[in-house]
Design a protein around this motif. Structure first.
Motif, PDB file in Angstrom:
ATOM      1  N   CYS A   7      83.990  48.384  41.955  1.00 32.68           N
ATOM      2  CA  CYS A   7      84.022  49.499  42.896  1.00 32.68           C
ATOM      3  C   CYS A   7      83.537  50.731  42.153  1.00 32.68           C
ATOM      4  O   CYS A   7      84.237  51.248  41.275  1.00 32.68           O
ATOM      5  N   ALA A   8      82.340  51.178  42.499  1.00 32.07           N
ATOM      6  CA  ALA A   8      81.771  52.359  41.858  1.00 32.07           C
ATOM      7  C   ALA A   8      82.124  53.588  42.667  1.00 32.07           C
ATOM      8  O   ALA A   8      81.848  53.650  43.875  1.00 32.07           O
ATOM      9  N   ALA A   9      82.703  54.556  41.996  1.00 34.62           N
ATOM     10  CA  ALA A   9      83.125  55.791  42.659  1.00 34.62           C
ATOM     11  C   ALA A   9      82.195  56.929  42.283  1.00 34.62           C
ATOM     12  O   ALA A   9      81.793  57.062  41.130  1.00 34.62           O
ATOM     13  N   SER A  10      81.872  57.757  43.258  1.00 33.71           N
ATOM     14  CA  SER A  10      81.057  58.932  43.000  1.00 33.71           C
ATOM     15  C   SER A  10      81.572  60.074  43.859  1.00 33.71           C
ATOM     16  O   SER A  10      82.371  59.885  44.770  1.00 33.71           O
ATOM     17  N   GLY A  11      81.097  61.278  43.539  1.00 33.01           N
ATOM     18  CA  GLY A  11      81.571  62.441  44.264  1.00 33.01           C
ATOM     19  C   GLY A  11      82.648  63.131  43.456  1.00 33.01           C
ATOM     20  O   GLY A  11      82.539  63.291  42.256  1.00 33.01           O
ATOM     21  N   ARG A  12      83.699  63.465  44.091  1.00 31.92           N
ATOM     22  CA  ARG A  12      84.790  64.151  43.411  1.00 31.92           C
ATOM     23  C   ARG A  12      85.377  63.262  42.324  1.00 31.92           C
ATOM     24  O   ARG A  12      85.486  62.051  42.491  1.00 31.92           O
ATOM     25  N   ALA A  13      85.764  63.865  41.231  1.00 31.65           N
ATOM     26  CA  ALA A  13      86.361  63.127  40.113  1.00 31.65           C
ATOM     27  C   ALA A  13      87.642  62.439  40.564  1.00 31.65           C
ATOM     28  O   ALA A  13      88.452  63.015  41.285  1.00 31.65           O
TER      29      ALA A  13
END
Length: 122
Positions: free
Chosen positions: A22-28
């Motif tokens: 699960c790759a997360a992007s945007g806000r930390a």
């Protein structure tokens, strides 16, 4: 906003292993709880595993001892290592994120990925 993109699903035989990402992007998300839920055909979405911002892990009884949730060192990707897969693990697996502490309830999670299909054949 947080964007989550799952990958790694597929068709495997019972007893095999599979790793979801699960790759997360945007806000930390360093202070977020990350979780995996799953939804089998005709059933509701159920909690599978969660990892808090301070590295506490939680598992449902049906996956405990077989699945492991973890994240990379820069905390932008969360993994679900699945071993000894069973037919009943067949489901769409969703990554989810919420600021703050752990919760096993899907309604408490603000951000969701699109899901990745895992199919286990006998």
């Amino acid at each position: 906003q947080v964007q989550l993109v799952e990958s790694g699903g597929g068709l495997v035989q019972a007893g095999a292993s599979l790793r979801l990402s699960c790759a997360a992007s945007g806000r930390a998300i360093s202070t977020y709880t990350m979780a995996w839920f799953r939804q089998a055909p005709g059933k509701g979405r159920e909690f599978a595993a969660a990892l808090t911002w301070n590295n506490n892990t939680y598992y449902s009884g049906s996956v405990k001892g077989r699945f492991t949730i973890s994240r990379d060192s820069v905390k932008t990707t969360v993994y679900l290592q699945m071993s000894s897969l069973k037919r009943e693990d067949t489901a769409v697996y969703y990554c989810a994120a919420r600021p703050g502490e752990y919760s096993p309830w899907s309604d408490d999670y603000r951000y969701w990925g699109q899901g990745t299909q895992v199919t286990v054949s006998s």
